[in-house]
Design an enzyme around this catalytic site. Structure first.
Site, PDB file in Angstrom:
ATOM      1  N   LYS A   5     -25.111  68.078 -16.431  1.00 40.64           N
ATOM      2  CA  LYS A   5     -24.004  67.411 -15.727  1.00 40.64           C
ATOM      3  C   LYS A   5     -22.682  68.006 -16.188  1.00 40.64           C
ATOM      4  O   LYS A   5     -22.452  68.172 -17.400  1.00 40.64           O
ATOM      5  CB  LYS A   5     -24.020  65.908 -16.051  1.00 40.64           C
ATOM      6  CG  LYS A   5     -25.319  65.221 -15.694  1.00 40.64           C
ATOM      7  CD  LYS A   5     -25.456  65.012 -14.213  1.00 40.64           C
ATOM      8  CE  LYS A   5     -24.618  63.814 -13.796  1.00 40.64           C
ATOM      9  NZ  LYS A   5     -24.858  63.377 -12.411  1.00 40.64           N
ATOM     10  N   GLU A  37     -30.643  67.008   0.005  1.00 41.51           N
ATOM     11  CA  GLU A  37     -29.407  66.272  -0.313  1.00 41.51           C
ATOM     12  C   GLU A  37     -28.506  66.354   0.902  1.00 41.51           C
ATOM     13  O   GLU A  37     -28.105  67.446   1.319  1.00 41.51           O
ATOM     14  CB  GLU A  37     -28.726  66.893  -1.544  1.00 41.51           C
ATOM     15  CG  GLU A  37     -27.724  65.995  -2.213  1.00 41.51           C
ATOM     16  CD  GLU A  37     -28.363  65.004  -3.202  1.00 41.51           C
ATOM     17  OE1 GLU A  37     -29.593  65.029  -3.398  1.00 41.51           O
ATOM     18  OE2 GLU A  37     -27.606  64.195  -3.767  1.00 41.51           O
ATOM     19  N   LYS A  97     -35.161  73.820 -13.209  1.00 39.10           N
ATOM     20  CA  LYS A  97     -36.573  73.482 -12.973  1.00 39.10           C
ATOM     21  C   LYS A  97     -37.452  74.614 -13.478  1.00 39.10           C
ATOM     22  O   LYS A  97     -37.156  75.788 -13.229  1.00 39.10           O
ATOM     23  CB  LYS A  97     -36.841  73.304 -11.471  1.00 39.10           C
ATOM     24  CG  LYS A  97     -35.911  72.283 -10.818  1.00 39.10           C
ATOM     25  CD  LYS A  97     -36.053  72.244  -9.306  1.00 39.10           C
ATOM     26  CE  LYS A  97     -35.082  71.235  -8.735  1.00 39.10           C
ATOM     27  NZ  LYS A  97     -35.152  71.135  -7.256  1.00 39.10           N
ATOM     28  N   SER A 127     -36.649  60.634 -10.491  1.00 38.70           N
ATOM     29  CA  SER A 127     -35.294  60.771 -11.041  1.00 38.70           C
ATOM     30  C   SER A 127     -35.226  62.068 -11.841  1.00 38.70           C
ATOM     31  O   SER A 127     -36.240  62.759 -12.001  1.00 38.70           O
ATOM     32  CB  SER A 127     -35.005  59.593 -11.972  1.00 38.70           C
ATOM     33  OG  SER A 127     -34.993  58.417 -11.209  1.00 38.70           O
ATOM     34  N   LYS A 129     -26.267  71.408  -8.179  1.00 38.79           N
ATOM     35  CA  LYS A 129     -26.627  70.003  -7.939  1.00 38.79           C
ATOM     36  C   LYS A 129     -25.615  69.428  -6.945  1.00 38.79           C
ATOM     37  O   LYS A 129     -24.497  69.081  -7.305  1.00 38.79           O
ATOM     38  CB  LYS A 129     -26.628  69.205  -9.233  1.00 38.79           C
ATOM     39  CG  LYS A 129     -27.183  67.787  -9.062  1.00 38.79           C
ATOM     40  CD  LYS A 129     -27.413  67.088 -10.403  1.00 38.79           C
ATOM     41  CE  LYS A 129     -28.052  65.725 -10.210  1.00 38.79           C
ATOM     42  NZ  LYS A 129     -27.173  64.758  -9.490  1.00 38.79           N
ATOM     43  N   VAL A 181     -21.567  79.506  26.156  1.00 39.61           N
ATOM     44  CA  VAL A 181     -22.908  79.762  26.715  1.00 39.61           C
ATOM     45  C   VAL A 181     -23.869  78.685  26.224  1.00 39.61           C
ATOM     46  O   VAL A 181     -24.665  78.139  26.994  1.00 39.61           O
ATOM     47  CB  VAL A 181     -23.389  81.177  26.298  1.00 39.61           C
ATOM     48  CG1 VAL A 181     -24.845  81.376  26.692  1.00 39.61           C
ATOM     49  CG2 VAL A 181     -22.490  82.233  26.904  1.00 39.61           C
ATOM     50  N   TYR A 182     -23.746  78.329  24.905  1.00 39.91           N
ATOM     51  CA  TYR A 182     -24.609  77.268  24.348  1.00 39.91           C
ATOM     52  C   TYR A 182     -24.405  75.971  25.161  1.00 39.91           C
ATOM     53  O   TYR A 182     -25.365  75.345  25.614  1.00 39.91           O
ATOM     54  CB  TYR A 182     -24.260  77.020  22.879  1.00 39.91           C
ATOM     55  CG  TYR A 182     -25.120  75.968  22.207  1.00 39.91           C
ATOM     56  CD1 TYR A 182     -24.751  74.633  22.239  1.00 39.91           C
ATOM     57  CD2 TYR A 182     -26.319  76.304  21.590  1.00 39.91           C
ATOM     58  CE1 TYR A 182     -25.555  73.657  21.663  1.00 39.91           C
ATOM     59  CE2 TYR A 182     -27.120  75.338  20.999  1.00 39.91           C
ATOM     60  CZ  TYR A 182     -26.729  74.020  21.035  1.00 39.91           C
ATOM     61  OH  TYR A 182     -27.525  73.047  20.473  1.00 39.91           O
ATOM     62  N   ASP A 183     -23.126  75.645  25.394  1.00 39.78           N
ATOM     63  CA  ASP A 183     -22.827  74.396  26.130  1.00 39.78           C
ATOM     64  C   ASP A 183     -23.385  74.455  27.546  1.00 39.78           C
ATOM     65  O   ASP A 183     -23.893  73.456  28.067  1.00 39.78           O
ATOM     66  CB  ASP A 183     -21.320  74.162  26.172  1.00 39.78           C
ATOM     67  CG  ASP A 183     -20.771  73.830  24.794  1.00 39.78           C
ATOM     68  OD1 ASP A 183     -19.562  73.978  24.564  1.00 39.78           O
ATOM     69  OD2 ASP A 183     -21.609  73.455  23.923  1.00 39.78           O
TER      70      ASP A 183
END
Ligand SMILES: CC(C)(C)c1nc(N2CCN(c3ncccn3)CC2)c2cc(C(N)=O)c(N)nc2n1
Length: 328
Positions: A311, A170, A287, A83, A115, A36-38
């Site tokens: 890390k 990202e 954060k 950074s 990350k 249907v989308y197509d």
């Protein structure tokens, strides 16, 4: 249909395709079957090819541009892309936590995020329309890769509200797409990509948007340029929820933590669960949550004092070379 009815139909098809595209690519909950989308898309392509004046800049048919670029223009970010400092173990995390408490006291929270191991990019929207996308570059000036970023289906070409903002995200290649791409590279006797990050970077550097479109790239949006003040947001957690409302793909594994012990538990959880993720991560971003606290903590020359990246230890690389007996 007369021209007015056609214009109405084009607007209706644009809205239908935006809404079904959002459900499919961002919510991962298809509203209509692919066929249907197509069908909607083919109907819109047919009308637009007969009446090019009915082509809207944010029409879904404009996702994959036809022209091969000669190169990428340089573009300056409205807000510099900073950074991140690194933390490699519990001691570094305790030092980070201690410095923050010394500055703003004990009544604050962290937001922890996976990350994503991809390519940092910025997205600019004017009155709700996607107008530019760029690589991070040196943090101040990047390359304009708008045409390639438009091919990422989870990047909305038009937002649910007519806001003007510059975002950070990202871009990445899911593990499955990476494996499939390398298999086809081997078949074509081309060099394999070393890892999904390189494959994503190589794909976004393509001058032909059709090639970028074929690479199944994806994106997680993780921040708003500036300090979010302009959108009456109090914290980073609120900003991410706001980005969800606007129709962006954010990473749902984020967690608000109220102590460094909770952060450590989150790190341990995802150290274990990392192999099961459909995308690669190389750490956890931590954060301080509220903007007033971020402003109080401020920045060093190149990175915020209110964030750090834990890390993961580099996985031991299994060398395929014969073990070479070291003579001492
Ligand atoms: C806005 C801040 C600075 C706090 C920030 N900066 C990030 N990065 C900066 C360094 N970056 C970088 N990249 C290349 C060279 C130097 N630095 C790569 C992005 C973040 C990256 C991710 C992610 N990957 O999932 C994330 N969830 N949040 C981030 N938040």
């Amino acid at each position: 249909m007369d021209k007015v009815q056609l214009e109405e139909r084009v607007k209706e098809l644009n809205q239908l395709l935006h809404d079904t595209g959002y459900a499919y690519y961002v919510l991962d909950q298809p509203l209509v079957p692919d066929a249907v989308y197509d069908q909607y898309l083919q109907e819109l392509i047919a009308i637009e090819s007969e009446f090019p004046d009915l082509i809207y800049p944010d029409s879904p048919t404009q996702r994959v541009g036809g022209t091969i670029l000669q190169g990428f223009n340089k573009v300056a970010h409205t807000y510099p892309m900073l950074s991140l400092s690194n933390a490699f173990g519990r001691e570094d995390l305790d030092d980070f936590d201690r410095r923050i408490r010394a500055s703003i006291g004990d009544d604050f929270s962290y937001v922890c995020e996976l990350k994503i191991d991809g390519l940092a990019i910025s997205l600019t929207y004017e009155n709700g329309v996607f107008v530019r996308g760029a690589t991070r570059g040196d943090g101040r000036v990047g390359e304009d890769i708008t045409e390639n970023l438009k091919t990422i289906r989870s990047i909305p070409l038009r937002l649910k509200k007519p806001v003007t903002m510059e975002l950070r995200g990202e871009a990445y290649m899911p593990k499955k797409s990476f494996m499939a791409l390398n298999e086809s590279r081997v078949e074509q006797e081309e060099e394999k990509f070393a890892n999904p990050r390189n494959a994503a970077a190589g794909s976004l550097r393509q001058l032909d948007p059709k090639i970028a479109a074929s690479r199944n790239l994806a994106i997680f949006v993780y921040g708003i340029g500036g300090d979010g003040e302009a959108y009456q947001l109090d914290s980073h957690a609120e900003a991410l929820d706001y980005l969800d409302e606007l129709g962006f793909q954010t990473n749902k594994e984020r967690k608000t933590c109220h102590s460094i012990d909770e952060v450590q538990a989150y790190i341990e959880k995802w150290t274990t669960k990392r192999p099961d993720l459909p995308y690669e991560i190389d750490g956890i971003v931590i954060k301080v949550n509220r903007y007033v606290h971020q402003q109080e903590l401020g920045f060093t020359a190149k990175s915020p004092r209110w964030a750090t990246a834990y890390k993961f230890p580099a996985e031991e690389v299994v060398t395929t070379l014969l073990d070479i007996e070291l003579t001492v």
